[in-house]
Structures are given as C-alpha cells and as structure tokens.
Design an enzyme around this catalytic site. Structure first.
Site, PDB file in Angstrom:
ATOM      1  N   THR A   1      -3.559  -0.148  -2.668  1.00 35.15           N
ATOM      2  CA  THR A   1      -3.520   1.254  -2.232  1.00 35.15           C
ATOM      3  C   THR A   1      -3.397   1.325  -0.709  1.00 35.15           C
ATOM      4  OG1 THR A   1      -4.880   1.846  -4.124  1.00 35.15           O
ATOM      5  CG2 THR A   1      -4.783   3.446  -2.324  1.00 35.15           C
TER       6      THR A   1
ATOM      7  N   GLN B   1       2.249  -4.890  -9.319  1.00 34.64           N
ATOM      8  CA  GLN B   1       2.271  -5.408 -10.691  1.00 34.64           C
ATOM      9  C   GLN B   1       3.158  -6.647 -10.842  1.00 34.64           C
ATOM     10  OE1 GLN B   1       0.479  -4.477 -13.342  1.00 34.64           O
ATOM     11  NE2 GLN B   1      -0.543  -2.772 -12.324  1.00 34.64           N
TER      12      GLN B   1
ATOM     13  N   SER C   1      -1.610  -6.981  -4.492  1.00 35.40           N
ATOM     14  CA  SER C   1      -3.057  -6.867  -4.639  1.00 35.40           C
ATOM     15  C   SER C   1      -3.592  -8.033  -5.467  1.00 35.40           C
ATOM     16  CB  SER C   1      -3.367  -5.537  -5.333  1.00 35.40           C
ATOM     17  OG  SER C   1      -4.750  -5.404  -5.517  1.00 35.40           O
TER      18      SER C   1
ATOM     19  N   HIS D   1      -6.307  -8.578  -7.333  1.00 33.24           N
ATOM     20  CA  HIS D   1      -7.005  -8.483  -8.632  1.00 33.24           C
ATOM     21  C   HIS D   1      -6.063  -8.344  -9.821  1.00 33.24           C
ATOM     22  CE1 HIS D   1      -7.111  -3.989  -9.517  1.00 33.24           C
ATOM     23  NE2 HIS D   1      -6.712  -3.973  -8.267  1.00 33.24           N
TER      24      HIS D   1
ATOM     25  N   CYS E   1      -6.025  11.136 -18.926  1.00 33.11           N
ATOM     26  CA  CYS E   1      -7.238  11.801 -19.414  1.00 33.11           C
ATOM     27  C   CYS E   1      -8.512  11.095 -18.976  1.00 33.11           C
ATOM     28  CB  CYS E   1      -7.232  11.877 -20.930  1.00 33.11           C
ATOM     29  SG  CYS E   1      -5.796  12.720 -21.544  1.00 33.11           S
TER      30      CYS E   1
HETATM   31  N1  PLP Z   1       0.383   0.125  -7.062  1.00 32.07           N
HETATM   32  C1  PLP Z   1       0.482  -0.199  -8.355  1.00 32.07           C
HETATM   33  C2  PLP Z   1       1.836  -0.269  -8.989  1.00 32.07           C
HETATM   34  C3  PLP Z   1      -0.659  -0.472  -9.108  1.00 32.07           C
HETATM   35  O1  PLP Z   1      -0.553  -0.778 -10.398  1.00 32.07           O
HETATM   36  C4  PLP Z   1      -1.934  -0.396  -8.464  1.00 32.07           C
HETATM   37  C5  PLP Z   1      -3.178  -0.619  -9.224  1.00 32.07           C
HETATM   38  O2  PLP Z   1      -3.286  -0.306 -10.383  1.00 32.07           O
HETATM   39  C6  PLP Z   1      -1.969  -0.070  -7.096  1.00 32.07           C
HETATM   40  C7  PLP Z   1      -0.791   0.184  -6.436  1.00 32.07           C
HETATM   41  C8  PLP Z   1      -3.281  -0.006  -6.364  1.00 32.07           C
HETATM   42  O3  PLP Z   1      -3.788  -1.287  -6.091  1.00 32.07           O
HETATM   43  P1  PLP Z   1      -5.329  -1.517  -5.756  1.00 32.07           P
HETATM   44  O4  PLP Z   1      -6.080  -1.332  -7.018  1.00 32.07           O
HETATM   45  O5  PLP Z   1      -5.406  -2.919  -5.249  1.00 32.07           O
HETATM   46  O6  PLP Z   1      -5.695  -0.533  -4.687  1.00 32.07           O
END
Ligand code: PLP
Length: 392
Positions: free
Chosen positions: A70, A177, A197, A199, A323
């Site tokens: 994010t 992803q 990211s 995780h 939801c």
């Molecule tokens: N962008 C995409 C395509 C994601 O799938 C996610 C997380 O689900 C994010 C950004 C956000 O990443 P983070 O959870 O490391 O902030």
C-alpha cells in the site's frame, strides 16, 4: 484446515522466520550506527536488497524498502505525479486496480490531476489500443497492475511498458500479487516503478518495496531521516527486511516448480467445479492468470453465506465482494468485467499454495457441491428460475 486464501496473505516460511530471528535478538544495532553491530544490520539489509533486486532484474540501488504494498503504491503515484506536475496532470489507470492505487488516484483528482480509469474486457484484460487512445498530450503517468488480486488475470505489461516508454510517460505497475510468482524483468518490460509486498510470498507482513528505475527523480514519501538514500526516512525494520530478502530468494529458487504445481491443482479444481456444479462461471482469463488463482461465481448464491459455511468445514477462502470489510457493494473488479450484481455477489476466490493437495481439492469440491445445493434450495431467485423452466 484447508487454506485457500494465499492472495490475502501467506504463511511465513520456517526458513524465513529462521533468517529473521537473530535480528530480533543479538543483532539489534541501528543500521545507521558506526559500530560493528550496526553495520551487521546494514549489511543484512543490503543483502536482502540484492536478493529482491535480482528477482526482477533490477540493480540493488533501485530498491527502496517500504512498510508494504500500500505504501509503495501511494509513494509511486503521489511522488511521480508531483515530479511531473509542471509537465502535465493526466494519469491513466484501470478500473480493476487495488484500492491502494484507486484511492490514491481519487486523492490526486482532488489535488488537481485528471485520471482516466480504463475499462477491461470480460476476462479482466486491459486493451493496449484502448490505452493508446486514452493518452493525451498532458499524460504523465500510467499505472496498470501486473496481476489482479481477485481474478488473477495477468495484464499485458510488456506492451503497456513499450507504449509508455515510446511516449516518454512514466509507467508504474502494482506487482504485489505477481512478484516472486511469475517471471518479471523490469528492463525488458520497460517498467519505471514497481510495487511488491513480502507477505504475499511467504515473507513477513508490513514490509514491501518500491523499485524506482535509476535516473528517475522521485521525491521522498516519508520525511525525517537519511535512510534509503534520503527517500524513505525512519529506522529500517531490519528483521522484516531480512525476512523479505529470504522470502524473495526462496520464491525465485522455486518459482518454476511451485508455479507448475499450483497451475495443475488450480486447473483440476476449476475443472471439477465446472463439471459438478451447474450455473457457475470462471472469472478471469483461463490461461493468462496467476498459477494459484481460481475465482468462480455461483449463481443464486451469496458469497458471504458460502464463506461462512466453508469456514464451518475448516476451509478458508475469500469472496469477491467487499462485504467482509463492512460494505455491501459487490467487487469493483467483477462489475468492471461486466458481471451482473447478482453474479458478482456470488463469487468465491480460492488462492492456492504449493502445499495444497489433490485430496484437499476433492474435499473442497464436495463441500461446495453440498453448500451450493443447500443455499440454492433456500433461494427464492433459484426457485423462480427453476419454475420458469429456464434451468431445464
Ligand atoms: N496491491 C495489491 C494488488 C494487493 O493485492 C495488495 C494486498 O492485498 C496490496 C496492493 C496491498 O499490499 P499490503 O498488504 O502489503 O499493503
């Protein structure tokens, strides 16, 4: 438990935890310090940077650590827009981006930028010709995700990169992803900025990175210190960064094998569901999709009820709708692909890992068959449909 929500997050791999542990314990020095315990932290951060860079064919100095995907998305878009403000104020993105990109674009719209949100086709693909047509003389930035987090569709990033580079427009891709799951070469694909990211690839939560092509003058996002070459202030989260580095090296080493295994399981799961459960459809592109993603809409079903009943059987999945986060709106991604509200509400995302097995897939299909039948028996919409003879 059968865990099918790897797009939401993954299990931290034991060897990743192992790599992190010393940096919670004996090696706690600040990486900015001069003494050797500090420089041990600094060295570990740079080793991680090298591992991560090599996954995407980047140089070590092009990787900047952040507190996750994010933050990387926010930084890329806000800083690129700011850097180009004098040149132009038009940005192009898509309707199916993650909210980290979409909400940042809304913020930029409130701050003097115009944003075009591109449509996608029925399989979630962006059309490069449509992108070309949307480019204006004042377009300064294009942001298109590498792979969609709900439907797994892989976007034509190489074509988009070439279009952007040819016209001198910056190109950012949210690869949260895709990083570590499918091959990425930032040079070949002409990517200027890329978010990832940890995780999502068996690394720790709360750490990510932004790749910034060398030569690109992007301002800092977090002010207050000289860390990350003056671009991202704050004492480095050394254990998390080390974990990210270990996860990246691990993902790169097993990408091919893991991808092959997940693709096989995914196609098996999709085929069984399509064969055994009527009135369902696969969402996203059948081939151009992430190895572990299966997203299916079941007509006459509420995704939330499905999730709760799956959970009662120990199966963790996710619905395409929002939801669970307190909003009753169906998924913006599925709606952008042209699904009716009813179909979008009945969607289920199952994202696999290499640890899943065929036996688990069989169990999931049996559970789905029973739950879908039961929920449809309670659905007035389904009753009308059957009575009308349309289902015959
Ligand atoms: N962008 C995409 C395509 C994601 O799938 C996610 C997380 O689900 C994010 C950004 C956000 O990443 P983070 O959870 O490391 O902030």
């Amino acid at each position: 438990m059968i865990y099918l929500d790897n797009a939401a997050t993954t299990k931290t791999a034991p060897e990743v935890v192992e790599a992190m542990l010393p940096f919670f314990g004996e090696i706690y020095g600040n990486p900015s310090a001069i003494y050797s315990m500090g420089s041990a932290g600094k060295k570990a951060v740079n080793t991680a940077r090298r591992s991560i860079a090599s996954v995407i064919g980047a140089k070590q100095e092009e990787i900047y650590f952040t507190a996750g995907g994010t933050e990387a998305d926010n930084w890329a878009l806000k800083a690129a827009a700011e850097a180009c403000r004098k040149k132009g104020r038009h940005i192009i993105t898509t309707k199916i981006e993650h909210h980290a990109v979409l909400h940042t674009c809304r913020y930029l719209e409130e701050n003097g930028f115009a944003v075009t949100y591109l449509d996608v086709d029925g399989e979630g693909l962006v059309d490069p010709e449509m992108l070309k047509a949307a480019i204006r003389p004042d377009t300064v930035l294009i942001s298109v995700m590498f792979a969609n987090n709900e439907i797994g569709t892989l976007e034509p990033v190489g074509e988009i990169g070439a279009i952007a580079r040819e016209r001198g427009i910056l190109f950012h891709t949210d690869a949260v992803q895709a990083f570590g799951q499918v091959p990425i070469d930032v040079e070949a694909l002409k990517i200027d900025m890329l978010s990832a990211s940890a995780h999502k690839l068996n690394g720790p939560k709360g750490v990510g990175m932004l790749y910034v092509r060398s030569g690109l003058k992007l301002g800092p996002f977090v002010h207050g210190g000289a860390q990350e070459r003056n671009r991202r202030a704050g004492t480095e989260n050394v254990p998390a960064i080390v974990g990210f580095g270990a996860a990246a090296a691990r993902a790169a080493a097993r990408m091919e094998e893991k991808g092959r295994k997940e693709r096989e399981l995914r196609d098996y799961l999709i085929r069984k569901i399509e064969e055994q459960i009527p009135y369902c459809r696969l969402n996203g592109h059948r081939e151009k999709r992430l190895p572990g993603n299966a997203n299916i809409s079941f007509r006459f079903i509420e995704g939330e009820s499905l999730l709760i009943m799956l959970d009662m059987r120990g199966i963790c999945a996710s619905s395409g709708s929002a939801c669970t986060s307190g909003s009753l709106d169906p998924s913006h991604v599925l709606l952008a692909m042209g699904l009716e509200h009813e179909e979008a509400h009945g969607s289920l995302r199952m994202t696999l890992s290499e640890e899943n097995t065929r036996e688990e897939m069989d169990e999931v299909v049996e559970a789905l068959k029973a739950i879908v039948t039961r929920l449809r028996e309670m659905s007035p919409l389904y009753e009308d449909f059957v009575k009308s003879g349309k289902g015959a």
